[in-house]
Design a protein around this motif. Structure first.
Motif, PDB file in Angstrom:
ATOM      1  N   LEU A 290    -136.945 -39.592  64.178  1.00  0.00           N
ATOM      2  CA  LEU A 290    -136.750 -40.380  65.391  1.00  0.00           C
ATOM      3  C   LEU A 290    -135.361 -40.150  65.950  1.00  0.00           C
ATOM      4  O   LEU A 290    -134.471 -39.669  65.263  1.00  0.00           O
ATOM      5  CB  LEU A 290    -136.977 -41.869  65.140  1.00  0.00           C
ATOM      6  CG  LEU A 290    -136.032 -42.577  64.187  1.00  0.00           C
ATOM      7  CD1 LEU A 290    -135.591 -43.880  64.816  1.00  0.00           C
ATOM      8  CD2 LEU A 290    -136.764 -42.849  62.886  1.00  0.00           C
ATOM      9  N   VAL A 291    -135.200 -40.481  67.198  1.00  0.00           N
ATOM     10  CA  VAL A 291    -133.896 -40.458  67.860  1.00  0.00           C
ATOM     11  C   VAL A 291    -133.589 -41.896  68.217  1.00  0.00           C
ATOM     12  O   VAL A 291    -134.428 -42.599  68.801  1.00  0.00           O
ATOM     13  CB  VAL A 291    -133.918 -39.561  69.130  1.00  0.00           C
ATOM     14  CG1 VAL A 291    -132.609 -39.678  69.875  1.00  0.00           C
ATOM     15  CG2 VAL A 291    -134.208 -38.123  68.742  1.00  0.00           C
ATOM     16  N   SER A 292    -132.386 -42.357  67.846  1.00  0.00           N
ATOM     17  CA  SER A 292    -132.030 -43.746  68.086  1.00  0.00           C
ATOM     18  C   SER A 292    -130.656 -43.846  68.731  1.00  0.00           C
ATOM     19  O   SER A 292    -129.844 -42.920  68.662  1.00  0.00           O
ATOM     20  CB  SER A 292    -132.056 -44.546  66.783  1.00  0.00           C
ATOM     21  OG  SER A 292    -130.983 -44.150  65.950  1.00  0.00           O
TER      22      SER A 292
ATOM     23  N   TYR B  76    -129.098 -39.392  58.582  1.00  0.00           N
ATOM     24  CA  TYR B  76    -128.622 -39.886  59.875  1.00  0.00           C
ATOM     25  C   TYR B  76    -127.656 -38.841  60.416  1.00  0.00           C
ATOM     26  O   TYR B  76    -126.550 -38.704  59.907  1.00  0.00           O
ATOM     27  CB  TYR B  76    -127.873 -41.214  59.719  1.00  0.00           C
ATOM     28  CG  TYR B  76    -128.681 -42.344  59.151  1.00  0.00           C
ATOM     29  CD1 TYR B  76    -129.546 -43.083  59.955  1.00  0.00           C
ATOM     30  CD2 TYR B  76    -128.565 -42.695  57.815  1.00  0.00           C
ATOM     31  CE1 TYR B  76    -130.270 -44.145  59.431  1.00  0.00           C
ATOM     32  CE2 TYR B  76    -129.285 -43.750  57.285  1.00  0.00           C
ATOM     33  CZ  TYR B  76    -130.133 -44.469  58.096  1.00  0.00           C
ATOM     34  OH  TYR B  76    -130.839 -45.525  57.572  1.00  0.00           O
TER      35      TYR B  76
ATOM     36  N   GLU C 130    -130.057 -51.953  69.735  1.00  0.00           N
ATOM     37  CA  GLU C 130    -130.478 -50.626  69.327  1.00  0.00           C
ATOM     38  C   GLU C 130    -131.856 -50.316  69.861  1.00  0.00           C
ATOM     39  O   GLU C 130    -132.635 -51.215  70.189  1.00  0.00           O
ATOM     40  CB  GLU C 130    -130.381 -50.414  67.827  1.00  0.00           C
ATOM     41  CG  GLU C 130    -131.114 -51.361  66.938  1.00  0.00           C
ATOM     42  CD  GLU C 130    -130.721 -51.134  65.487  1.00  0.00           C
ATOM     43  OE1 GLU C 130    -131.327 -50.250  64.845  1.00  0.00           O
ATOM     44  OE2 GLU C 130    -129.817 -51.833  64.997  1.00  0.00           O
ATOM     45  N   SER C 131    -132.109 -49.034  69.960  1.00  0.00           N
ATOM     46  CA  SER C 131    -133.348 -48.553  70.534  1.00  0.00           C
ATOM     47  C   SER C 131    -133.653 -47.205  69.914  1.00  0.00           C
ATOM     48  O   SER C 131    -132.738 -46.501  69.477  1.00  0.00           O
ATOM     49  CB  SER C 131    -133.169 -48.411  72.054  1.00  0.00           C
ATOM     50  OG  SER C 131    -134.346 -47.972  72.664  1.00  0.00           O
ATOM     51  N   GLY C 132    -134.923 -46.843  69.871  1.00  0.00           N
ATOM     52  CA  GLY C 132    -135.286 -45.548  69.323  1.00  0.00           C
ATOM     53  C   GLY C 132    -136.671 -45.118  69.742  1.00  0.00           C
ATOM     54  O   GLY C 132    -137.486 -45.939  70.174  1.00  0.00           O
TER      55      GLY C 132
ATOM     56  N   TYR D  51    -129.943 -38.768  65.184  1.00  0.00           N
ATOM     57  CA  TYR D  51    -131.181 -38.042  64.924  1.00  0.00           C
ATOM     58  C   TYR D  51    -131.504 -38.370  63.478  1.00  0.00           C
ATOM     59  O   TYR D  51    -130.806 -37.941  62.559  1.00  0.00           O
ATOM     60  CB  TYR D  51    -130.955 -36.543  65.127  1.00  0.00           C
ATOM     61  CG  TYR D  51    -132.187 -35.696  64.941  1.00  0.00           C
ATOM     62  CD1 TYR D  51    -133.020 -35.419  66.016  1.00  0.00           C
ATOM     63  CD2 TYR D  51    -132.510 -35.160  63.705  1.00  0.00           C
ATOM     64  CE1 TYR D  51    -134.144 -34.628  65.863  1.00  0.00           C
ATOM     65  CE2 TYR D  51    -133.632 -34.371  63.539  1.00  0.00           C
ATOM     66  CZ  TYR D  51    -134.444 -34.102  64.618  1.00  0.00           C
ATOM     67  OH  TYR D  51    -135.564 -33.318  64.467  1.00  0.00           O
ATOM     68  N   GLU D  52    -132.543 -39.181  63.259  1.00  0.00           N
ATOM     69  CA  GLU D  52    -132.829 -39.704  61.929  1.00  0.00           C
ATOM     70  C   GLU D  52    -134.068 -39.055  61.330  1.00  0.00           C
ATOM     71  O   GLU D  52    -135.055 -38.824  62.038  1.00  0.00           O
ATOM     72  CB  GLU D  52    -133.068 -41.220  61.995  1.00  0.00           C
ATOM     73  CG  GLU D  52    -131.924 -41.996  62.599  1.00  0.00           C
ATOM     74  CD  GLU D  52    -132.194 -43.491  62.675  1.00  0.00           C
ATOM     75  OE1 GLU D  52    -132.839 -44.039  61.751  1.00  0.00           O
ATOM     76  OE2 GLU D  52    -131.776 -44.106  63.671  1.00  0.00           O
TER      77      GLU D  52
END
Length: 181
Positions: free
Chosen positions: A172-174, A90, A126-128, A106-107
Motif C-alpha cells: 500500500l501507499v500511505s 516502510y 493518515e490515509s492510504g 510505500y508499505e
C-alpha cells in the motif's frame, strides 16, 4: 551579505515557520522579519543572532547553508528510505522530514504481518490506498478488510491497527500528516 534575506526566508520555510511565528519567537517585529527577507534592510549581527537563536541555528550554520540547492522533488525506487524492520517494510519518500508537513510511505506487509495487538494512536491524519493483497484495518470499533484499489482515511488519534490477512504480501501507499511514524 546580499543573500541574508534569501537565507532567512529559506530557513524559516524549511522549519515550517510563518513570519509572524518567527517574529514572536525572536521578539522582533513581523515588519522587521519581512524587511530582512525582502532585502529592504540589512540586520545588525546582534539582530540577526537574536532571530537565529529563536530557530535555533548558529551563525556559522546559517551562513554555511546552501540556499541555492534545489529541493529534491523526484525519488527513484532505490532512493526511498527504509524506516521499518521485520515483516513490515516502510519505505519513506525523502530522508529528513524534520521540517516536513507530510510523510509518504510505500508499505509492504508480509503474510500475517501486523502492527501489533496494541492499537496505535498519534496526532494527525493518515490515509492510504491498497495496491495489492488484503489488509485488515481497525480504526476504533470499525474493522474492514481492504483489497487492491480500496482506501482508508482517518484521524490518527483514533486507535488503529493494520494486519495482512492474506496469503500474499500486501502493498500500500500511505500518507500521514504531520510526519509521526
Amino acid at each position: 551579505m546580499d543573500d541574508i534575506g534569501l537565507r532567512l526566508r529559506r530557513l524559516r520555510e524549511l522549519r515550517g515557520l510563518s513570519q509572524r511565528t518567527l517574529a514572536r519567537l525572536s521578539g522582533v517585529s513581523n515588519a522587521t522579519i519581512s524587511l530582512i527577507e525582502n532585502r529592504r534592510t540589512d540586520p545588525s549581527l546582534g539582530l540577526l543572532k537574536k532571530v537565529l537563536d529563536a530557530i535555533p541555528i548558529s551563525l556559522g550554520d546559517f551562513f554555511g547553508m546552501d540556499v541555492h540547492r534545489a529541493e529534491q522533488v523526484f525519488y527513484g525506487a532505490e532512493e526511498l528510505v527504509e524506516i521499518g524492520s521485520g515483516p513490515i517494510s516502510y519505505r519513506q519518500v525523502g530522508g529528513d522530514l524534520g521540517q516536513s508537513k507530510l510523510q509518504m510511505l510505500y508499505e509492504t506487509y508480509a503474510p500475517g504481518a501486523d502492527t501489533g495487538q496494541s492499537l496505535l494512536t498519534h496526532d494527525g491524519e493518515e490515509s492510504g490506498v491498497v495496491i495489492s493483497g488484503r489488509l485488515e484495518v481497525t480504526v476504533g470499533e470499525q474493522v474492514r478488510v481492504l483489497r487492491a484499489g480500496d482506501a482508508y482515511r482517518f484521524s490518527s488519534s483514533t486507535p488503529h491497527r493494520f494486519h495482512n490477512v492474506g496469503r500474499e504480501p500486501c502493498v500500500l501507499v500511505s500518507a500521514c500528516t504531520p510526519p509521526s511514524f
